[in-house]
Design a protein around this motif. Structure first.
Motif, PDB file in Angstrom:
ATOM      1  N   PRO A 361       0.805  -1.227   0.000  1.00  0.00           N
ATOM      2  CA  PRO A 361       0.000   0.000   0.000  1.00  0.00           C
ATOM      3  C   PRO A 361       0.840   1.279   0.000  1.00  0.00           C
ATOM      4  O   PRO A 361       0.410   2.298  -0.531  1.00  0.00           O
ATOM      5  CB  PRO A 361      -0.832  -0.120   1.281  1.00  0.00           C
ATOM      6  CG  PRO A 361      -0.940  -1.601   1.514  1.00  0.00           C
ATOM      7  CD  PRO A 361       0.375  -2.167   1.056  1.00  0.00           C
ATOM      8  N   ASN A 362       2.049   1.230   0.589  1.00  0.00           N
ATOM      9  CA  ASN A 362       2.913   2.407   0.600  1.00  0.00           C
ATOM     10  C   ASN A 362       3.805   2.493  -0.627  1.00  0.00           C
ATOM     11  O   ASN A 362       4.757   3.279  -0.674  1.00  0.00           O
ATOM     12  CB  ASN A 362       3.779   2.413   1.859  1.00  0.00           C
ATOM     13  CG  ASN A 362       4.705   1.201   1.936  1.00  0.00           C
ATOM     14  OD1 ASN A 362       4.727   0.353   1.049  1.00  0.00           O
ATOM     15  ND2 ASN A 362       5.476   1.131   3.012  1.00  0.00           N
ATOM     16  N   MET A 363       3.523   1.654  -1.648  1.00  0.00           N
ATOM     17  CA  MET A 363       4.224   1.623  -2.930  1.00  0.00           C
ATOM     18  C   MET A 363       5.603   0.962  -2.863  1.00  0.00           C
ATOM     19  O   MET A 363       6.333   0.957  -3.846  1.00  0.00           O
ATOM     20  CB  MET A 363       4.355   3.023  -3.548  1.00  0.00           C
ATOM     21  CG  MET A 363       3.030   3.708  -3.793  1.00  0.00           C
ATOM     22  SD  MET A 363       1.928   2.719  -4.837  1.00  0.00           S
ATOM     23  CE  MET A 363       2.829   2.691  -6.368  1.00  0.00           C
ATOM     24  N   ASN A 364       5.989   0.419  -1.720  1.00  0.00           N
ATOM     25  CA  ASN A 364       7.204  -0.387  -1.670  1.00  0.00           C
ATOM     26  C   ASN A 364       6.985  -1.703  -2.400  1.00  0.00           C
ATOM     27  O   ASN A 364       5.858  -2.173  -2.536  1.00  0.00           O
ATOM     28  CB  ASN A 364       7.612  -0.671  -0.220  1.00  0.00           C
ATOM     29  CG  ASN A 364       8.205   0.552   0.454  1.00  0.00           C
ATOM     30  OD1 ASN A 364       8.481   1.555  -0.197  1.00  0.00           O
ATOM     31  ND2 ASN A 364       8.380   0.485   1.761  1.00  0.00           N
ATOM     32  N   ARG A 365       8.080  -2.310  -2.856  1.00  0.00           N
ATOM     33  CA  ARG A 365       8.020  -3.605  -3.529  1.00  0.00           C
ATOM     34  C   ARG A 365       8.664  -4.658  -2.630  1.00  0.00           C
ATOM     35  O   ARG A 365       9.752  -4.430  -2.095  1.00  0.00           O
ATOM     36  CB  ARG A 365       8.766  -3.574  -4.860  1.00  0.00           C
ATOM     37  CG  ARG A 365       7.974  -3.048  -6.057  1.00  0.00           C
ATOM     38  CD  ARG A 365       7.640  -1.604  -5.989  1.00  0.00           C
ATOM     39  NE  ARG A 365       7.211  -1.104  -7.304  1.00  0.00           N
ATOM     40  CZ  ARG A 365       6.575   0.032  -7.482  1.00  0.00           C
ATOM     41  NH1 ARG A 365       6.273   0.790  -6.447  1.00  0.00           N
ATOM     42  NH2 ARG A 365       6.229   0.430  -8.695  1.00  0.00           N
ATOM     43  N   SER A 366       7.994  -5.796  -2.503  1.00  0.00           N
ATOM     44  CA  SER A 366       8.515  -6.888  -1.679  1.00  0.00           C
ATOM     45  C   SER A 366       8.479  -8.180  -2.480  1.00  0.00           C
ATOM     46  O   SER A 366       7.448  -8.516  -3.064  1.00  0.00           O
ATOM     47  CB  SER A 366       7.683  -7.052  -0.394  1.00  0.00           C
ATOM     48  OG  SER A 366       7.733  -5.885   0.395  1.00  0.00           O
ATOM     49  N   GLU A 367       9.592  -8.893  -2.476  1.00  0.00           N
ATOM     50  CA  GLU A 367       9.659 -10.168  -3.194  1.00  0.00           C
ATOM     51  C   GLU A 367       8.960 -11.243  -2.353  1.00  0.00           C
ATOM     52  O   GLU A 367       9.432 -11.616  -1.287  1.00  0.00           O
ATOM     53  CB  GLU A 367      11.117 -10.554  -3.432  1.00  0.00           C
ATOM     54  CG  GLU A 367      11.277 -11.791  -4.285  1.00  0.00           C
ATOM     55  CD  GLU A 367      12.722 -12.259  -4.380  1.00  0.00           C
ATOM     56  OE1 GLU A 367      12.986 -13.131  -5.205  1.00  0.00           O
ATOM     57  OE2 GLU A 367      13.573 -11.730  -3.616  1.00  0.00           O
ATOM     58  N   MET A 368       7.861 -11.768  -2.876  1.00  0.00           N
ATOM     59  CA  MET A 368       7.063 -12.725  -2.117  1.00  0.00           C
ATOM     60  C   MET A 368       7.171 -14.149  -2.646  1.00  0.00           C
ATOM     61  O   MET A 368       6.682 -15.093  -2.014  1.00  0.00           O
ATOM     62  CB  MET A 368       5.585 -12.304  -2.119  1.00  0.00           C
ATOM     63  CG  MET A 368       5.354 -10.890  -1.594  1.00  0.00           C
ATOM     64  SD  MET A 368       6.102 -10.592   0.014  1.00  0.00           S
ATOM     65  CE  MET A 368       5.101 -11.657   1.038  1.00  0.00           C
ATOM     66  N   GLY A 454      15.425   2.182  -0.089  1.00  0.00           N
ATOM     67  CA  GLY A 454      14.828   1.230   0.834  1.00  0.00           C
ATOM     68  C   GLY A 454      13.404   0.867   0.489  1.00  0.00           C
ATOM     69  O   GLY A 454      12.658   0.375   1.344  1.00  0.00           O
ATOM     70  N   SER A 455      13.006   1.081  -0.775  1.00  0.00           N
ATOM     71  CA  SER A 455      11.631   0.776  -1.189  1.00  0.00           C
ATOM     72  C   SER A 455      11.518  -0.613  -1.809  1.00  0.00           C
ATOM     73  O   SER A 455      10.503  -0.937  -2.419  1.00  0.00           O
ATOM     74  CB  SER A 455      11.136   1.826  -2.186  1.00  0.00           C
ATOM     75  OG  SER A 455      11.951   1.849  -3.351  1.00  0.00           O
ATOM     76  N   LEU A 456      12.546  -1.441  -1.659  1.00  0.00           N
ATOM     77  CA  LEU A 456      12.561  -2.799  -2.200  1.00  0.00           C
ATOM     78  C   LEU A 456      13.064  -3.753  -1.127  1.00  0.00           C
ATOM     79  O   LEU A 456      14.109  -3.511  -0.522  1.00  0.00           O
ATOM     80  CB  LEU A 456      13.471  -2.866  -3.436  1.00  0.00           C
ATOM     81  CG  LEU A 456      13.663  -4.224  -4.087  1.00  0.00           C
ATOM     82  CD1 LEU A 456      12.362  -4.703  -4.720  1.00  0.00           C
ATOM     83  CD2 LEU A 456      14.769  -4.163  -5.138  1.00  0.00           C
ATOM     84  N   GLN A 457      12.320  -4.840  -0.883  1.00  0.00           N
ATOM     85  CA  GLN A 457      12.730  -5.857   0.078  1.00  0.00           C
ATOM     86  C   GLN A 457      12.763  -7.211  -0.631  1.00  0.00           C
ATOM     87  O   GLN A 457      11.841  -7.548  -1.378  1.00  0.00           O
ATOM     88  CB  GLN A 457      11.768  -5.907   1.266  1.00  0.00           C
ATOM     89  CG  GLN A 457      11.625  -4.588   2.004  1.00  0.00           C
ATOM     90  CD  GLN A 457      12.939  -4.075   2.571  1.00  0.00           C
ATOM     91  OE1 GLN A 457      13.751  -4.859   3.077  1.00  0.00           O
ATOM     92  NE2 GLN A 457      13.163  -2.765   2.481  1.00  0.00           N
ATOM     93  N   LEU A 458      13.833  -7.976  -0.387  1.00  0.00           N
ATOM     94  CA  LEU A 458      14.054  -9.218  -1.119  1.00  0.00           C
ATOM     95  C   LEU A 458      14.149 -10.414  -0.178  1.00  0.00           C
ATOM     96  O   LEU A 458      14.404 -10.273   1.020  1.00  0.00           O
ATOM     97  CB  LEU A 458      15.357  -9.120  -1.933  1.00  0.00           C
ATOM     98  CG  LEU A 458      15.448  -7.984  -2.943  1.00  0.00           C
ATOM     99  CD1 LEU A 458      16.832  -7.974  -3.585  1.00  0.00           C
ATOM    100  CD2 LEU A 458      14.358  -8.096  -3.999  1.00  0.00           C
TER     101      LEU A 458
END
Length: 568
Positions: A361-368, A454-458
């Motif tokens: 929702p905050n436009m960050n990207r997370s690898e799921m 920091g808008s990407l989490q892997l």
């Protein structure tokens, strides 16, 4: 020069004067509307369009862009205020360039019949404090009340001014960052800032600003004009027209090669808009590791080399655990989020990698979710990819596929089922990407920005860290080198880095509804005898009679199966 010799300063000045004197004849032959070549017209047209406040142009050396900007300066300063007229200030690093710019403006003013006073020298005070030095400048004043002011250095006197600022060969200007900061104040009153240059190193302020614009860290427009584009748009033909030479394909090719040979190892930077490269890794290991915060397994499959020679039963036994694990991980995904994926295809030496990014929702990207396949035939890969896309169908905003070599077949088959996209504004979920230097140049900076912001989490993975560390700046562009890393037979080739770049690109795709699947019209249980409620939780197992469904729909009801899909 055709013979590869270097012009002296006197020869160059003589050639420029000869060319300037010939311009009125050129305009007489081709007309004012065609006096500018297409790439010059493109820049001027962009500056004349509403909304272009900041423009960075990376260009080849000596393609006449300054001449095109002079035409724009005359048009701008020659207008009345109500028509958008304003002062134009030109800044570069040498007096010779400012002199040339004013000469070009004077020529255009005569060609356009603008009411302009003669060009004159003046003293422009740099700063308000006593003792500040005065610098030499050149100025053309117009009957509109506006003027073109060309300056030979970066004056603090920009403060308090307004209008258009053109910084030419900006990469070679001292204290460019300070100058740009001062120029940006012009935007407050509707002015413009135009920064154009040949490159001068990958770490130069000019290039870092371009990378920030491409990564959407800063607002602004960006244009790239290399030597080949200029030649394609008629640069050599115009040179022949001015010099009275006969144009031919052979002469043009020879002229182009002579120029490239002259610049030698500097040709990439001087002619093809590639800043001199840095050989270090594109992403630092601590930065990569800081973004690996997700504890999930990477779903991997490594099939034996004799897989295709085995019985169908053996093949199913080898594939079943992989498919089951995919289904299990898909079942854990939050279906309230939106998703995008990238797929880097390989069949023999490398890995096929499919990262799935959730858009928070905050436009960050997370690898799921992430799949890795080595030695897996195409049909089995298509099934795995299809399982993921089918599960995410209603929440999927885009999918970018490597379409080089055999990868095109997977992209095409998925495109048939989920819609194939061919342009940015097209429909369909699947965009088949054929990698080019331009694709990497434009789309890798936003990925790096996501790491830095920091808008990407892997997902945590040593192999993926290694893949990302493989990316280098090659000819100034982030790329994966051709050398593979790892043990014999199972070497990695930055496969995850490419898959992640595709997935991140897919999260930024413009997207829209590309079609719909027919679904039944939901009615209350007592309205139809064709529904059953045998589920223990009371859910309806609807098997409607479509004739009844059509009779129950009103004339203002939407089409069957239509649903709204929004954007981000």
């Amino acid at each position: 020069m055709p013979d590869g010799t270097v012009m002296t300063q006197a020869e160059w000045e003589a050639m420029r004067l000869e060319a300037m004197d010939a311009i009125p004849d050129v305009i007489a032959q081709v007309g004012q509307t065609k006096a500018l070549l297409p790439y010059q017209q493109g820049v001027v047209g962009l500056l004349n369009s509403v909304g272009t406040q900041v423009l960075f142009v990376e260009k080849s050396r000596r393609i006449g862009l300054t001449w095109g900007l002079a035409a724009y300066a005359v048009h701008r300063a020659g207008r009345q205020k109500g028509a958008g007229g304003m002062d134009v200030m030109y800044i570069s690093y040498s007096k010779e360039m400012t002199r040339e710019f004013v000469d070009a403006c004077a020529m255009w003013a005569r060609a356009f019949s603008s009411a302009a006073m003669a060009e004159e020298e003046c003293l422009f005070e740099e700063g308000d404090h006593e003792g500040d030095k005065a610098i030499q400048a050149f100025r053309i004043r117009f009957a509109s009340g506006f003027e073109i002011m060309a300056l030979s250095s970066a004056p603090r006197g920009l403060r308090g001014k307004q209008g258009v600022v053109i910084i030419d060969e900006a990469a070679f200007v001292d204290n460019l960052d300070t100058l740009i900061e001062a120029a940006m104040a012009f935007l407050m009153w509707g002015g413009q800032v135009v920064v154009c240059s040949t490159h001068f190193g990958v770490d130069n302020t000019f290039n870092t600003n371009i990378q920030d614009i491409l990564a959407e860290r800063k607002p602004g427009h960006h244009v790239r004009i290399d030597l080949d584009q200029a030649i394609t748009d008629g640069l050599y033909e115009r040179i022949c027209l001015i010099k009275g030479l006969e144009w031919s394909v052979e002469a043009e090719a020879s002229w182009r090669q002579d120029i490239i040979n002259f610049y030698g190892d500097s040709a990439d930077q001087e002619l093809f808009c590639v800043p001199s490269l840095s050989t270090g890794s594109w992403l630092a290991a601590p930065l990569i590791e800081a973004r690996m915060t997700i504890d999930k397994p990477v779903i991997t499959l490594d099939l034996p080399k004799d897989y295709l020679q085995r019985s169908k039963l053996d093949q199913n036994i080898l594939m079943a655990p992989f498919y089951e694990q995919i289904e299990e991980e898909l079942g854990k995904l939050d279906m309230d989020l939106r998703y995008a994926l990238g797929f880097d295809f390989a069949r023999v030496a490398d890995l096929s990698v499919l990262p799935v990014l959730a858009i928070e929702p905050n436009m960050n990207r997370s690898e799921m979710l992430c799949l890795e396949m080595r030695g897996v035939p195409g049909d089995e890969q298509k099934k795995a990819v299809g399982m993921v896309m089918e599960h995410l169908r209603t929440r999927l905003v885009g999918a970018a596929f490597d379409a080089t070599g055999m990868g095109w077949t997977v992209a095409e088959d998925m495109g048939r089922k989920f819609g194939l996209r061919e342009t940015e504004d097209g429909s369909g979920l699947v965009w088949a990407i054929k990698f080019t230097e331009d694709w990497y140049r434009i789309n890798m900076p936003p990925l790096k920005s996501a790491f830095e912001d920091g808008s990407l989490q892997l997902i945590k993975s040593d192999d993926h860290t290694s893949d990302l560390r493989v990316v280098k700046l090659l000819r100034g562009i982030p790329r994966v080198p051709t050398v593979r890393e790892g043990e014999t037979g199972k070497k990695r080739h930055g496969d995850f880095a490419i898959g992640l770049a595709l997935a991140h690109f897919a999260t930024r795709m413009r997207w829209s509804e590309y079609g719909y699947r027919p679904v039944p019209h939901r009615t209350a249980p007592h309205q139809s005898n064709n529904h059953s409620t045998n589920h223990s939780d009371g859910r309806l197992n609807m098997r409607p009679n479509h004739d009844d469904d059509r009779r129950q729909r009103g004339q203002f009801d939407g089409p069957l199966g239509a649903r709204i899909r929004g954007g981000i």
